[in-house]
Design an enzyme around this catalytic site. Structure first.
Site, PDB file in Angstrom:
ATOM      1  N   ARG A  70       0.841  -1.212   0.000  1.00 53.40           N
ATOM      2  CA  ARG A  70       0.000   0.000   0.000  1.00 53.40           C
ATOM      3  C   ARG A  70       0.872   1.257   0.000  1.00 53.40           C
ATOM      4  NH1 ARG A  70      -3.587   2.612   4.510  1.00 53.40           N
ATOM      5  NH2 ARG A  70      -5.023   3.874   3.273  1.00 53.40           N
ATOM      6  N   HIS A 112       0.657   4.496  -2.485  1.00 51.49           N
ATOM      7  CA  HIS A 112       0.458   5.859  -1.980  1.00 51.49           C
ATOM      8  C   HIS A 112       1.651   6.768  -2.280  1.00 51.49           C
ATOM      9  CE1 HIS A 112      -3.238   5.411   0.828  1.00 51.49           C
ATOM     10  NE2 HIS A 112      -3.336   4.635  -0.223  1.00 51.49           N
ATOM     11  N   ASN A 123      -4.112   8.955   4.268  1.00 49.48           N
ATOM     12  CA  ASN A 123      -3.023   8.014   4.538  1.00 49.48           C
ATOM     13  C   ASN A 123      -3.239   7.258   5.837  1.00 49.48           C
ATOM     14  OD1 ASN A 123      -1.080   7.753   2.482  1.00 49.48           O
ATOM     15  ND2 ASN A 123      -0.317   9.817   2.893  1.00 49.48           N
ATOM     16  N   HIS A 162      -5.744  -5.782  -2.911  1.00 54.28           N
ATOM     17  CA  HIS A 162      -6.585  -5.964  -1.730  1.00 54.28           C
ATOM     18  C   HIS A 162      -6.774  -7.456  -1.418  1.00 54.28           C
ATOM     19  CE1 HIS A 162      -8.416  -1.621  -1.800  1.00 54.28           C
ATOM     20  NE2 HIS A 162      -7.119  -1.647  -1.610  1.00 54.28           N
TER      21      HIS A 162
HETATM   22  C1  HEM Z   1      -7.689   3.028  -6.445  1.00 54.88           C
HETATM   23  C2  HEM Z   1      -8.492   2.731  -5.491  1.00 54.88           C
HETATM   24  C3  HEM Z   1      -8.121   2.307  -4.103  1.00 54.88           C
HETATM   25  C4  HEM Z   1      -8.793   2.660  -2.985  1.00 54.88           C
HETATM   26  C5  HEM Z   1     -10.012   3.569  -2.906  1.00 54.88           C
HETATM   27  C6  HEM Z   1      -8.136   2.012  -1.875  1.00 54.88           C
HETATM   28  C7  HEM Z   1      -8.505   2.164  -0.553  1.00 54.88           C
HETATM   29  C8  HEM Z   1      -7.977   1.465   0.516  1.00 54.88           C
HETATM   30  C9  HEM Z   1      -8.405   1.600   1.888  1.00 54.88           C
HETATM   31  C10 HEM Z   1      -9.459   2.573   2.382  1.00 54.88           C
HETATM   32  C11 HEM Z   1      -7.699   0.708   2.625  1.00 54.88           C
HETATM   33  C12 HEM Z   1      -7.827   0.447   4.140  1.00 54.88           C
HETATM   34  C13 HEM Z   1      -6.797   1.223   4.948  1.00 54.88           C
HETATM   35  C14 HEM Z   1      -7.017   1.026   6.433  1.00 54.88           C
HETATM   36  O1  HEM Z   1      -8.167   1.118   6.879  1.00 54.88           O
HETATM   37  O2  HEM Z   1      -6.034   0.791   7.172  1.00 54.88           O
HETATM   38  C15 HEM Z   1      -6.824   0.009   1.726  1.00 54.88           C
HETATM   39  C16 HEM Z   1      -5.942  -0.994   2.093  1.00 54.88           C
HETATM   40  C17 HEM Z   1      -4.994  -1.524   1.252  1.00 54.88           C
HETATM   41  N1  HEM Z   1      -4.750  -1.132  -0.050  1.00 54.88           N
HETATM   42 FE1  HEM Z   1      -5.934   0.039  -1.192  1.00 54.88          FE
HETATM   43  N2  HEM Z   1      -7.078   1.280  -2.334  1.00 54.88           N
HETATM   44  C18 HEM Z   1      -7.024   1.437  -3.685  1.00 54.88           C
HETATM   45  C19 HEM Z   1      -6.054   0.907  -4.521  1.00 54.88           C
HETATM   46  C20 HEM Z   1      -4.970   0.195  -4.086  1.00 54.88           C
HETATM   47  C21 HEM Z   1      -3.816  -0.132  -4.897  1.00 54.88           C
HETATM   48  C22 HEM Z   1      -3.625   0.292  -6.349  1.00 54.88           C
HETATM   49  C23 HEM Z   1      -2.967  -0.852  -4.101  1.00 54.88           C
HETATM   50  C24 HEM Z   1      -1.600  -1.445  -4.403  1.00 54.88           C
HETATM   51  C25 HEM Z   1      -0.964  -1.372  -5.544  1.00 54.88           C
HETATM   52  C26 HEM Z   1      -3.598  -0.997  -2.811  1.00 54.88           C
HETATM   53  C27 HEM Z   1      -3.093  -1.723  -1.754  1.00 54.88           C
HETATM   54  C28 HEM Z   1      -3.699  -1.849  -0.515  1.00 54.88           C
HETATM   55  C29 HEM Z   1      -3.247  -2.786   0.512  1.00 54.88           C
HETATM   56  C30 HEM Z   1      -2.126  -3.807   0.374  1.00 54.88           C
HETATM   57  C31 HEM Z   1      -4.061  -2.574   1.627  1.00 54.88           C
HETATM   58  C32 HEM Z   1      -3.947  -3.273   2.994  1.00 54.88           C
HETATM   59  C33 HEM Z   1      -3.077  -2.395   3.883  1.00 54.88           C
HETATM   60  C34 HEM Z   1      -2.749  -2.994   5.246  1.00 54.88           C
HETATM   61  O3  HEM Z   1      -3.210  -4.084   5.581  1.00 54.88           O
HETATM   62  O4  HEM Z   1      -1.980  -2.336   5.980  1.00 54.88           O
HETATM   63  N3  HEM Z   1      -4.794  -0.329  -2.831  1.00 54.88           N
HETATM   64  N4  HEM Z   1      -6.992   0.503   0.440  1.00 54.88           N
END
Ligand code: HEM
Ligand SMILES: *[C@@H]1O[C@H](CO)[C@@H](O)[C@H](O)[C@H]1NC(C)=O
Ligand SMILES: *[C@@H]1O[C@H](CO)[C@@H](O)[C@H](O)[C@H]1NC(C)=O
Ligand SMILES: *[C@@H]1O[C@H](CO)[C@@H](O)[C@H](O)[C@H]1NC(C)=O
Ligand SMILES: *[C@@H]1O[C@H](CO)[C@@H](O)[C@H](O)[C@H]1NC(C)=O
Length: 319
Positions: free
Chosen positions: A61, A65, A93, A191
């Site tokens: 993530r 970002h 973030n 995800h």
């Molecule tokens: C484009 C639309 C996207 C949205 C709206 C989005 C939104 C989110 C949100 C809200 C979370 C939860 C954060 C939390 O509550 O701690 C999340 C987690 C995550 N996102 Fe996304 N995301 C998007 C795209 C991506 C992309 C492109 C990647 C990687 C290339 C990604 C990788 C991740 C990962 C690995 C997590 C888990 C993080 C953790 O467990 O610490 N996301 N995302």
């Protein structure tokens, strides 16, 4: 005279064509200057993941970002200094963690090869290891990025997406980076790892769960997020297998088990549904499209050549 101009024009053309086609990045940029750089990143990620498996999702993530705000330039690592405001305090973030893993890798590399390996490259190489060590594809990440000297909370607020973005906005985010819709849906398969905090999906739970959500999941999430004063602490899994980089995410979102609104929407929208279905059926196809999309994401608006700097400490610009 005429010939000289022609030669000059040819040279300039080559120069700019090179800049356009590869973004100035190359495979194995550190082969001569720091031969063990990629290996050190891999070993450090392996050690870090063995002591804390949340490292992999956190770093993946982080890589997204970093790239999403002004390009893949290490801006997300900059702390408060020289009057800069940090990206990490942006509410968009929220949940970003494990920056210290990147800082530790940097400090090892700084001992081996001072002022050589950029923080922006370390982030993308570490993300590659996060995907590979959890069972995903091994991607040929290009290197040669340089670090920015600028950062701003406000630009993070503007450029990062919220959990409830529309499919239209989702499409634009990837289109802007020349990532096809199919590859964009595959990249969303990130995800497949990690968790989301209640604050990012509780809007879908009350007073009644979103009807697009499977009823068992709705009941489960209502229990998890019951105490709303804890919505920044309580969390749920992004898919059923959050430490394994697999295609379970696509299977889950097709069955109403998408956690975030955008997860749920891409499984329903006619523009994206077919890809979701295909990736749920075919892991190899998912891996191929993911690699293609992630590599483009990791090359978005990079600083190369003489631009930016190689930070000595990822948390601060050099002067
Ligand atoms: C484009 C639309 C996207 C949205 C709206 C989005 C939104 C989110 C949100 C809200 C979370 C939860 C954060 C939390 O509550 O701690 C999340 C987690 C995550 N996102 Fe996304 N995301 C998007 C795209 C991506 C992309 C492109 C990647 C990687 C290339 C990604 C990788 C991740 C990962 C690995 C997590 C888990 C993080 C953790 O467990 O610490 N996301 N995302
Ligand atoms: C790290 O490397 C060791 C030895 O090669 C291996 O057994 C282990 O599974 C790796 N750890 C992870 C998290 O992949
Ligand atoms: C998305 O969430 C933000 C803040 O969480 C809110 O301001 C906005 O109105 C929401 N948008 C939609 C379409 O639900
Ligand atoms: C955009 O992607 C396509 C397909 O991968 C590629 O052929 C094209 O050169 C790319 N365009 C730019 C401007 O990078
Ligand atoms: C919710 O959590 C807060 C903080 O831990 C606690 O003080 C409060 O008693 C909890 N409320 C309920 C209804 O459980």
């Amino acid at each position: 005279m005429g010939l000289r101009v022609v030669v000059l024009v040819l040279i300039m053309n080559c120069f700019f064509a090179f800049g356009d086609c590869t973004g100035g990045l190359e495979l194995g940029f550190y082969t001569r200057s720091c031969p063990n750089a990629e290996m050190v990143v891999k070993m450090k990620m392996n050690t870090s993941m063995m002591s804390d498996p949340t490292t992999a999702p956190a770093i993946l993530r982080l890589a997204f970002h970093d790239c999403q705000v002004d390009g893949c330039d290490g801006s997300i690592l900059l702390g408060n200094s020289n009057g800069l405001t940090t990206e990490t305090i942006s509410h968009k973030n929220f949940g970003i963690h494990k920056l210290e893993v990147i800082n530790e890798i940097k400090s090892s590399l700084e001992t081996m090869c001072p002022e050589t390996v950029s923080c922006a490259d370390i982030i993308q190489m570490a993300a590659r290891e996060a995907v590979s060590l959890t069972g995903g594809p091994y991607m040929e990440v290009l290197t040669g990025r340089r670090d920015t000297v600028s950062t701003s909370t406000k630009r993070a607020d503007c450029q990062l997406p919220t959990a409830n973005i529309s499919v239209d906005k989702f499409i634009k985010i990837f289109k802007k980076k020349n990532i096809s819709l199919e590859d964009g849906v595959a990249v969303m398969g990130s995800h497949s790892l990690g968790i989301s905090h209640c604050r990012n999906f509780e809007g879908r739970l009350w007073p009644l769960p979103d009807p697009k959500m499977s009823p068992p999941l709705g009941r489960k999430l209502q229990l998890i997020c019951k105490n709303q004063t804890l919505s920044d602490v309580a969390f749920a899994q992004n898919d059923a297998t959050i430490f394994s980089f697999d295609n379970q995410y696509f299977i889950d979102i097709l069955s109403g088990r998408g956690l975030l609104r955008i997860d749920s929407e891409i499984a329903r929208d006619p523009r994206t549904q077919q890809y979701v279905y295909n990736f749920g059926q075919d892991t190899q196809k998912f891996f191929d499209r993911f690699s293609s999309g992630f590599l483009k994401l990791s090359e978005y608006k990079v600083l190369v050549g003489e631009k930016g700097e190689i930070r000595r400490d990822c948390r601060f610009r050099n002067s």
